[in-house]
Design an enzyme around this catalytic site. Structure first.
Site, mmCIF file in Angstrom:
data_model
loop_
_atom_site.group_PDB
_atom_site.id
_atom_site.type_symbol
_atom_site.label_atom_id
_atom_site.label_comp_id
_atom_site.label_asym_id
_atom_site.label_seq_id
_atom_site.Cartn_x
_atom_site.Cartn_y
_atom_site.Cartn_z
ATOM 1 N N HIS A 67 0.873 -1.184 0.000
ATOM 2 C CA HIS A 67 0.000 0.000 0.000
ATOM 3 C C HIS A 67 0.909 1.233 0.000
ATOM 4 O O HIS A 67 1.336 1.703 1.061
ATOM 5 C CB HIS A 67 -0.925 -0.007 1.215
ATOM 6 C CG HIS A 67 -1.896 -1.146 1.197
ATOM 7 N ND1 HIS A 67 -2.866 -1.272 0.219
ATOM 8 C CD2 HIS A 67 -2.040 -2.221 2.009
ATOM 9 C CE1 HIS A 67 -3.579 -2.360 0.453
ATOM 10 N NE2 HIS A 67 -3.099 -2.961 1.525
ATOM 11 N N ASP A 69 -1.536 -1.070 -4.138
ATOM 12 C CA ASP A 69 -2.170 0.155 -4.648
ATOM 13 C C ASP A 69 -1.226 1.314 -4.349
ATOM 14 O O ASP A 69 -0.363 1.209 -3.470
ATOM 15 C CB ASP A 69 -3.594 0.401 -4.110
ATOM 16 C CG ASP A 69 -3.749 0.350 -2.608
ATOM 17 O OD1 ASP A 69 -2.757 0.528 -1.870
ATOM 18 O OD2 ASP A 69 -4.885 0.144 -2.143
HETATM 19 C C1 XIL Z 1 -9.546 -3.677 3.972
HETATM 20 C C2 XIL Z 1 -10.748 -3.764 3.043
HETATM 21 O O1 XIL Z 1 -10.363 -3.493 1.722
HETATM 22 C C3 XIL Z 1 -11.803 -2.781 3.509
HETATM 23 O O2 XIL Z 1 -12.999 -2.937 2.748
HETATM 24 C C4 XIL Z 1 -12.121 -3.006 4.983
HETATM 25 O O3 XIL Z 1 -13.024 -2.030 5.440
HETATM 26 C C5 XIL Z 1 -10.856 -2.962 5.822
HETATM 27 O O4 XIL Z 1 -9.923 -3.896 5.306
HETATM 28 N N1 XIL Z 1 -4.643 -4.735 4.884
HETATM 29 C C6 XIL Z 1 -5.316 -5.930 4.725
HETATM 30 C C7 XIL Z 1 -6.683 -5.960 4.142
HETATM 31 O O5 XIL Z 1 -4.729 -6.997 4.964
HETATM 32 O O6 XIL Z 1 -7.464 -6.986 4.662
HETATM 33 C C8 XIL Z 1 -7.375 -4.625 4.315
HETATM 34 O O7 XIL Z 1 -8.603 -4.660 3.603
HETATM 35 C C9 XIL Z 1 -6.491 -3.495 3.833
HETATM 36 C C10 XIL Z 1 -5.214 -3.443 4.635
#
Ligand code: XIL
Length: 319
Positions: free
Chosen positions: A209, A241
């Protein structure tokens, strides 16, 4: 030219994939892109395999929502990365607020994993067994698992997953471990701890991320991947992302975002045991970023109207 998963496979990877979520599957324009296995050869359920959905109260299991995503992937011939089993977040309060002895919490973990991994046995190429065990400074997150069991919950979880599905690739998954530093070092130590306990671990997932202009260099990304591969585990980017930290974006920003996505793709291509790349959804319409990071966004390969950004074409050109 070409579709992303096909290109990734031609480059020696197992897949290029995307996360998705149940509510998104009623959007037919979106689904038409998602279901094309040449584009996205791998699917991760973005939410509905998490503990709050699958065991909302002790011993009460519910896979109806998770099954919607896994059935979608199977119907379209897509590999599944299953996500996740042990995580401090989206964890029902009966687990997080229980006053457990070590033996009791061990039983809770074992029962949860035996049921869920057993339910999906044979369907998951990989499981994120433990997610986000670390703080950013490399110390362990003081969640219920660590507070009650210390690091012993790590091998407990991996052994339980292996017992329930011996064919699934078992991953530790986290963020801010993609670049060198205390947290990456701590994640290396997690792999060693699990291995030293005689439990199987097959891979490490790097969520990815990132922020436009703040993405680590391809060299640093590659070096970190290699440091994990040296422990004899696969590696993958599991939730990629690249968000704008302020909006609106401009043309220079989109070009930078393309380069940032490119650094990640380049790192995975440079490391043969990097098995694939998963974007945490491909369309800004369904990105988790705006609701989690206020004022930030536009993190995906496609704009809301399902047209491809410069980042998409960069990824395509590198694969
Ligand atoms: C996120 C989802 O995309 C959202 O819809 C939810 O509200 C929160 O979780 N790290 C992870 C994912 O391992 O499971 C998370 O996903 C984003 C951060």
């Amino acid at each position: 030219q070409g579709n992303l998963n096909q290109l990734a496979k031609a480059a020696g990877k197992l897949y290029f994939g995307s996360a998705t979520d149940n509510s998104e599957l009623s959007d037919s324009a979106y689904v038409n892109v998602l279901k094309n296995k040449d584009e996205f050869g791998q699917i991760t359920p973005g939410n509905t395999q998490k503990w709050q959905y699958t065991e909302p109260s002790n011993g009460v299991f519910d896979y109806t929502q998770g099954d919607v995503i896994t059935n979608f992937a199977e119907a379209n011939g897509q590999i599944l990365r299953c996500h996740n089993l042990v995580w401090h977040n989206q964890l029902p309060s009966w687990v997080s607020s229980g006053s457990w002895t070590a033996a009791q919490l061990t039983d809770v973990i074992n029962a949860h994993i035996a049921s869920e991994v057993g339910h999906y046995k044979g369907q998951c190429y990989a499981w994120d067994v433990v997610n986000e065990a670390l703080n950013d400074d490399g110390t362990f997150r003081a969640d219920v698992f660590y507070n009650v069991l210390g690091t012993s919950y790590l091998p407990i979880a991996f052994k339980a997953a292996a017992a329930a599905d011996p064919d699934a690739r078992l991953y530790y998954n986290d963020y801010n471990i993609e670049y060198s530093g205390a947290k990456a070092t701590a994640a290396l130590n997690i792999v060693k701890t699990i291995q030293a306990a005689g439990a199987p671990i097959h891979g490490v997932g790097f969520q990815g991320h990132f922020i436009v202009g703040g993405t680590p260099s391809q060299t640093d990304l590659t070096n970190v991947l290699n440091s994990f591969v040296a422990l004899d585990v696969d590696v993958a980017y599991t939730e990629l992302d690249v968000r704008f930290s302020s909006l609106p974006a401009n043309a220079a920003g989109y070009a930078q975002q393309a380069n940032d996505y490119g650094a990640v793709v380049g790192a995975c291509l440079a490391v043969s045991r990097c098995v694939g790349i998963t974007v945490w959804d491909f369309d800004d319409k369904y990105s988790w970023i705006p609701s989690t990071f206020s004022g930030q966004g536009e993190a995906c390969l496609y704009w809301q109207n399902l047209t491809a950004k410069p980042a998409y074409y960069k990824v395509q050109s590198l694969l």
